[in-house]
Design a protein around this motif. Sequence first.
Motif, PDB file in Angstrom:
ATOM      1  N   THR A 147       0.801  -1.221   0.000  1.00  0.00           N
ATOM      2  CA  THR A 147       0.000   0.000   0.000  1.00  0.00           C
ATOM      3  C   THR A 147       0.833   1.268   0.000  1.00  0.00           C
ATOM      4  OG1 THR A 147      -0.140  -0.049   2.420  1.00  0.00           O
ATOM      5  CG2 THR A 147      -1.916  -1.131   1.192  1.00  0.00           C
ATOM      6  N   THR A 148       2.153   1.111   0.093  1.00  0.00           N
ATOM      7  CA  THR A 148       3.032   2.281   0.099  1.00  0.00           C
ATOM      8  C   THR A 148       4.372   1.900  -0.502  1.00  0.00           C
ATOM      9  OG1 THR A 148       4.019   4.000   1.526  1.00  0.00           O
ATOM     10  CG2 THR A 148       3.928   1.775   2.410  1.00  0.00           C
ATOM     11  N   PRO A 149       5.091   2.832  -1.105  1.00  0.00           N
ATOM     12  CA  PRO A 149       6.430   2.516  -1.607  1.00  0.00           C
ATOM     13  C   PRO A 149       7.361   2.115  -0.461  1.00  0.00           C
ATOM     14  CG  PRO A 149       5.634   4.570  -2.550  1.00  0.00           C
ATOM     15  CD  PRO A 149       4.684   4.216  -1.461  1.00  0.00           C
ATOM     16  N   LEU A 150       8.354   1.307  -0.784  1.00  0.00           N
ATOM     17  CA  LEU A 150       9.345   0.867   0.189  1.00  0.00           C
ATOM     18  C   LEU A 150      10.739   1.158  -0.351  1.00  0.00           C
ATOM     19  CD1 LEU A 150       7.872  -2.689   1.013  1.00  0.00           C
ATOM     20  CD2 LEU A 150       7.481  -0.569   2.288  1.00  0.00           C
ATOM     21  N   VAL A 151      11.651   1.524   0.528  1.00  0.00           N
ATOM     22  CA  VAL A 151      13.053   1.717   0.144  1.00  0.00           C
ATOM     23  C   VAL A 151      13.932   0.980   1.141  1.00  0.00           C
ATOM     24  CG1 VAL A 151      12.631   3.957  -0.950  1.00  0.00           C
ATOM     25  CG2 VAL A 151      13.287   3.868   1.449  1.00  0.00           C
ATOM     26  N   ARG A 152      15.093   0.561   0.662  1.00  0.00           N
ATOM     27  CA  ARG A 152      15.989  -0.191   1.539  1.00  0.00           C
ATOM     28  C   ARG A 152      16.702   0.754   2.489  1.00  0.00           C
ATOM     29  NH1 ARG A 152      17.123  -4.899   2.415  1.00  0.00           N
ATOM     30  NH2 ARG A 152      15.894  -5.575   0.604  1.00  0.00           N
ATOM     31  N   ASP A 153      16.704   0.324   3.745  1.00  0.00           N
ATOM     32  CA  ASP A 153      17.401   1.068   4.799  1.00  0.00           C
ATOM     33  C   ASP A 153      18.245   0.057   5.559  1.00  0.00           C
ATOM     34  OD1 ASP A 153      18.302   2.734   6.744  1.00  0.00           O
ATOM     35  OD2 ASP A 153      16.330   3.417   7.428  1.00  0.00           O
ATOM     36  N   GLY A 154      19.490  -0.126   5.104  1.00  0.00           N
ATOM     37  CA  GLY A 154      20.334  -1.151   5.695  1.00  0.00           C
ATOM     38  C   GLY A 154      19.887  -2.536   5.254  1.00  0.00           C
ATOM     39  N   TRP A 160       6.234   8.541  -2.233  1.00  0.00           N
ATOM     40  CA  TRP A 160       6.463   8.314  -3.654  1.00  0.00           C
ATOM     41  C   TRP A 160       7.641   9.146  -4.146  1.00  0.00           C
ATOM     42  CZ3 TRP A 160       5.375   4.745  -7.005  1.00  0.00           C
ATOM     43  CH2 TRP A 160       4.268   3.916  -6.820  1.00  0.00           C
ATOM     44  N   GLU A 161       7.743  10.358  -3.668  1.00  0.00           N
ATOM     45  CA  GLU A 161       8.828  11.234  -4.116  1.00  0.00           C
ATOM     46  C   GLU A 161      10.183  10.639  -3.766  1.00  0.00           C
ATOM     47  OE1 GLU A 161      10.257  15.914  -3.690  1.00  0.00           O
ATOM     48  OE2 GLU A 161       8.697  15.102  -2.369  1.00  0.00           O
ATOM     49  N   GLU A 162      10.328  10.141  -2.544  1.00  0.00           N
ATOM     50  CA  GLU A 162      11.598   9.559  -2.126  1.00  0.00           C
ATOM     51  C   GLU A 162      11.897   8.283  -2.909  1.00  0.00           C
ATOM     52  OE1 GLU A 162      13.830   7.697   1.843  1.00  0.00           O
ATOM     53  OE2 GLU A 162      11.725   8.325   1.941  1.00  0.00           O
ATOM     54  N   ALA A 163      10.896   7.432  -3.061  1.00  0.00           N
ATOM     55  CA  ALA A 163      11.110   6.163  -3.754  1.00  0.00           C
ATOM     56  C   ALA A 163      11.461   6.376  -5.216  1.00  0.00           C
ATOM     57  CB  ALA A 163       9.861   5.292  -3.617  1.00  0.00           C
ATOM     58  N   LEU A 164      10.743   7.268  -5.891  1.00  0.00           N
ATOM     59  CA  LEU A 164      11.031   7.550  -7.301  1.00  0.00           C
ATOM     60  C   LEU A 164      12.416   8.145  -7.463  1.00  0.00           C
ATOM     61  CD1 LEU A 164       7.546   8.977  -8.309  1.00  0.00           C
ATOM     62  CD2 LEU A 164       8.589   6.909  -9.260  1.00  0.00           C
ATOM     63  N   HIS A 165      12.785   9.061  -6.555  1.00  0.00           N
ATOM     64  CA  HIS A 165      14.107   9.682  -6.625  1.00  0.00           C
ATOM     65  C   HIS A 165      15.208   8.638  -6.444  1.00  0.00           C
ATOM     66  CE1 HIS A 165      17.324  12.602  -6.107  1.00  0.00           C
ATOM     67  NE2 HIS A 165      17.679  11.947  -4.997  1.00  0.00           N
ATOM     68  N   LYS A 166      15.027   7.741  -5.476  1.00  0.00           N
ATOM     69  CA  LYS A 166      16.051   6.729  -5.224  1.00  0.00           C
ATOM     70  C   LYS A 166      16.153   5.758  -6.403  1.00  0.00           C
ATOM     71  CE  LYS A 166      17.830   3.512  -1.794  1.00  0.00           C
ATOM     72  NZ  LYS A 166      17.775   3.042  -0.404  1.00  0.00           N
ATOM     73  N   ALA A 167      15.008   5.372  -6.977  1.00  0.00           N
ATOM     74  CA  ALA A 167      15.033   4.462  -8.124  1.00  0.00           C
ATOM     75  C   ALA A 167      15.720   5.116  -9.317  1.00  0.00           C
ATOM     76  CB  ALA A 167      13.611   4.056  -8.488  1.00  0.00           C
ATOM     77  N   ALA A 168      15.363   6.368  -9.600  1.00  0.00           N
ATOM     78  CA  ALA A 168      15.969   7.082 -10.733  1.00  0.00           C
ATOM     79  C   ALA A 168      17.468   7.232 -10.530  1.00  0.00           C
ATOM     80  CB  ALA A 168      15.306   8.446 -10.891  1.00  0.00           C
ATOM     81  N   GLU A 169      17.852   7.553  -9.330  1.00  0.00           N
ATOM     82  CA  GLU A 169      19.268   7.740  -9.017  1.00  0.00           C
ATOM     83  C   GLU A 169      20.048   6.438  -9.210  1.00  0.00           C
ATOM     84  OE1 GLU A 169      20.524   8.287  -4.822  1.00  0.00           O
ATOM     85  OE2 GLU A 169      21.184  10.274  -5.486  1.00  0.00           O
ATOM     86  N   GLY A 170      19.486   5.315  -8.739  1.00  0.00           N
ATOM     87  CA  GLY A 170      20.174   4.034  -8.850  1.00  0.00           C
ATOM     88  C   GLY A 170      20.316   3.571 -10.287  1.00  0.00           C
ATOM     89  N   LEU A 171      19.278   3.737 -11.089  1.00  0.00           N
ATOM     90  CA  LEU A 171      19.338   3.336 -12.488  1.00  0.00           C
ATOM     91  C   LEU A 171      20.304   4.218 -13.279  1.00  0.00           C
ATOM     92  CD1 LEU A 171      15.533   2.650 -13.117  1.00  0.00           C
ATOM     93  CD2 LEU A 171      17.342   0.952 -12.789  1.00  0.00           C
ATOM     94  N   GLN A 172      20.263   5.522 -13.017  1.00  0.00           N
ATOM     95  CA  GLN A 172      21.167   6.434 -13.728  1.00  0.00           C
ATOM     96  C   GLN A 172      22.622   6.171 -13.357  1.00  0.00           C
ATOM     97  OE1 GLN A 172      19.305  10.092 -12.482  1.00  0.00           O
ATOM     98  NE2 GLN A 172      18.343  10.413 -14.478  1.00  0.00           N
ATOM     99  N   ARG A 173      22.869   5.854 -12.097  1.00  0.00           N
ATOM    100  CA  ARG A 173      24.243   5.596 -11.653  1.00  0.00           C
ATOM    101  C   ARG A 173      24.811   4.371 -12.368  1.00  0.00           C
ATOM    102  NH1 ARG A 173      23.313   5.834  -6.703  1.00  0.00           N
ATOM    103  NH2 ARG A 173      22.897   3.619  -6.311  1.00  0.00           N
ATOM    104  N   ALA A 174      24.031   3.324 -12.488  1.00  0.00           N
ATOM    105  CA  ALA A 174      24.496   2.123 -13.187  1.00  0.00           C
ATOM    106  C   ALA A 174      24.754   2.429 -14.656  1.00  0.00           C
ATOM    107  CB  ALA A 174      23.460   1.014 -13.042  1.00  0.00           C
ATOM    108  N   ARG A 175      23.902   3.227 -15.265  1.00  0.00           N
ATOM    109  CA  ARG A 175      24.063   3.569 -16.681  1.00  0.00           C
ATOM    110  C   ARG A 175      25.325   4.376 -16.910  1.00  0.00           C
ATOM    111  NH1 ARG A 175      22.775   7.079 -20.849  1.00  0.00           N
ATOM    112  NH2 ARG A 175      21.705   6.121 -22.636  1.00  0.00           N
ATOM    113  N   GLU A 176      25.554   5.333 -16.034  1.00  0.00           N
ATOM    114  CA  GLU A 176      26.744   6.196 -16.187  1.00  0.00           C
ATOM    115  C   GLU A 176      28.033   5.425 -15.931  1.00  0.00           C
ATOM    116  OE1 GLU A 176      25.945   9.299 -13.444  1.00  0.00           O
ATOM    117  OE2 GLU A 176      24.358  10.211 -14.657  1.00  0.00           O
TER     118      GLU A 176
END
Length: 883
Positions: free
Chosen positions: A277-284, A292-308
Amino acid sequence: MQQVAITLNKRLVSGHEGMTVLELARETGIEIPTLCHEPYLKPIGACRLCLVENEASGALLASCVTPITPGMNINTASPRVIEHRKTIVRLMLASHPDSCIVCDKGNRCQLRQIAAGLGIGDTGLEKIPQPAVVTEINPYIIRDLSKCILCARCIRACQELVVEGVIDYCKRGFKAYPATFGDFPLEKSECTFCGACVAVCPTGALMEKEKPYQGTTRTSVTTTCPFCGCGCSVRLEIKDNRVVRAVPGRDMLSDRGALCVRGSYGYDFIHSADRLTTPLVRDGESLRAASWEEALHKAAEGLQRARENYGPDSLAVLGSAKCTNEENYLLQLFARKILGTNNIDNSASMYQEATRSGLGASLGFPGTTNHLGALEQSEVIMAIGTDTAVSAPQVAYAIKRAVKFKKAKLIVIDPRQTKLTAFAQIWLRPRVGTDVALLNALTKVIIDEELMDIEYVSRKTEDFNVLPLSLEKYSPEFAETITGVPADDIRQAARLYAAAAKSSIVYGSGIAGREGGAESIKALVNLAELTGNIWCRGCGIYALQRENNAQGAADIGAVPEYLPGYKRLDDTQARRKFEKRWQVNLPLKRGLSYLQVFRQAAEGKIRALFVVGENPAVSLADTELAREALSSLDFLVVQDLFLTETAKMADVVFPAASFAEKEGTFTNFEGMVGHVRKAVEPPGESLPDWTILLRLAEAMEKPLPFANLKHVMEEIEELVPHYEGYHYEEGRSGWEQRRDSCWESLNGFVRFTKADFLSEKRDTAEVPLTLIVKPSLTHFGSGERTSRSPRLRFMPPGNFLSVNAADAAELSLCSRERVKIVSAAGEAEAAVEIDMQLPPRIVSLPVSFPGIDRLFSLREKGDHSSLTLNTCNVRIERIAKNV
């Protein structure tokens, strides 16, 4: 067809010859009440409520069984008619309990509706005593015989729609009631619990057991079932933002008002307490709730980092054959435009790649060539590598109807005994993995005995000259040495198939999921081409799909080797068209397949993965490989309904909406598009997959140019030729238009291709038995949804190792004895079940069996088409007795 004119309620109307008075009345908008009539059942005139008066003769006629004839002067509501109807209803009510207020059928009761329409309250008759018989006969149905009106709808639905024949009248006269033979409980019969009897019952005599809501709903939404590739129309009834009932829809003609047990009772997962019912992010080491804002930002950041850091081909996207066409279109666009890679695939490719290769090589289009309704017009049907009664029930219904009511002849090719074998004229039981040799021998018989359609072959096919030479060694006697099928049986089957004017072939993952599956499919196409049975009415090749949108996901480009519409990556003209529309330079290199993604992730070459609607940590045949690959990733994003085993390993988890909580379309195995309509709101903060994808693209600062779902549909129409007009066309006419456009693009020609028999040469001395993985009627996919449907859990698939009686005796095995199953890849334990229907040296486990994945290894070289995903060689070791 000749037209017949009659006078109907003082109006001159006409209908076609053979039409009944009831059919013509309904066609002209005149409603005639009836309780025993159902559009897809043979009319029997049992209730007599549909009486009308022929004023030309003064006769009262049962309109449901009376054909129109010239000179008729029909009055559907004359005083005589109304009086007779009232009398009939009063007599019914006299033997019916006065429990309308508390009856769960409520305002859906057709007897109550008709009585109200006739103004009948008190019958004025003495009540006929009826025993208050309420029998709970299985986990799904409650039977209250005191409310039965003997309309025989349930009996006819069982015998005519799903062709099980489980129920019929028991006893006679006033004591008659519908029951199984001997009046045994349904769970001790051959009942499949499809719910057809409940769906057609006009009163409260047959009702759902343990339904979420007791009473009548005011809101319903017709959508498309999310289980299997049949794409049945289902109507969801809604109360207080909850789906409380599922009944057959009537949007698609091939459904005929019948579902299966999953479609009728498997929707409970929608409101499971386990829903995300809510986005989840890894914490340890754990996951925590996030915005949603935090989860989307973290997902975008992780995918872009791998691409770069590692380049675009270090990323991959795994779409889902459970997602809609529109969502899969956005997924492939996200991979190709935003991530810059063709590493996009879905799990259905594990079985579908053989179809894309086999049908694509011969027909130029990798899909079924006719609609399901045409299958019932076939004179001969060949079913190979499929247990349709379990994996595609709607197809099984159609085959059984064709055999029972239209005298079609059925050829079943399967080493196992299935429900279809009881309907078969010929049952061939080849050794596992020898399909190509058998099919080549059938083809050779047709050529040698000059049974082929010479005109069709000469006018509509190419490369016939490659066939006779490639089949030179495949005499029936040679095939017998390989397959174990007697040569005379091979000849008989070939002659039966070729002699029919209209023949069809139905195949499933039993051959598509094997090594050499593409070769088997090429051999099937050769058979169909040779006899002119590709596109005509009543013939065709039916490529069954395991998942509800496996066909659509491939059509729409969520595969590594094709752009949308099966445009090759190296097709310069097509690629330029997509590049212009998407404003991007597309990668030319073919992407990684579903299996290759996991292999390369385990080797450290894939660094980031986006998984949508899949649970490979459980569903991949080799879960050890899947878990090793997932744990090797630098970054993992999962989008799903539940916190699956795969989601538990993710860095970011997005909560997605179910099929009942969003809009879109699915494409079934026929290529027919079914609409998915929103029925309820998604729980908590979960969102439709397409909305999440658009928001993730924005978070990566590469927004996709779609303001809403309609814009996505319009782009699909523009870029995928056989989807033109798909989002507003529904049913047969739209399908035929799309099929015709595909046929025109092929210039009407199909080609013969050589089908090579690839003998699986393995040392089986240590593993002398062949294990077959069998599908389950109450289990679907990885079980994430069906396991959360309480009513389906009442009848779980038996998790036993089925063993032939002779093999059990040779190994001194007893029923329920626990044994160890050992393969070249690993081992598992199971209790033994003696199965008299299995052939010698064949054992079987259900696909849902815990630990079955340990018996398979996908680490060998080769891709989907060179792997066998549903069988392996094993041995059985005794470890204990009578546990």
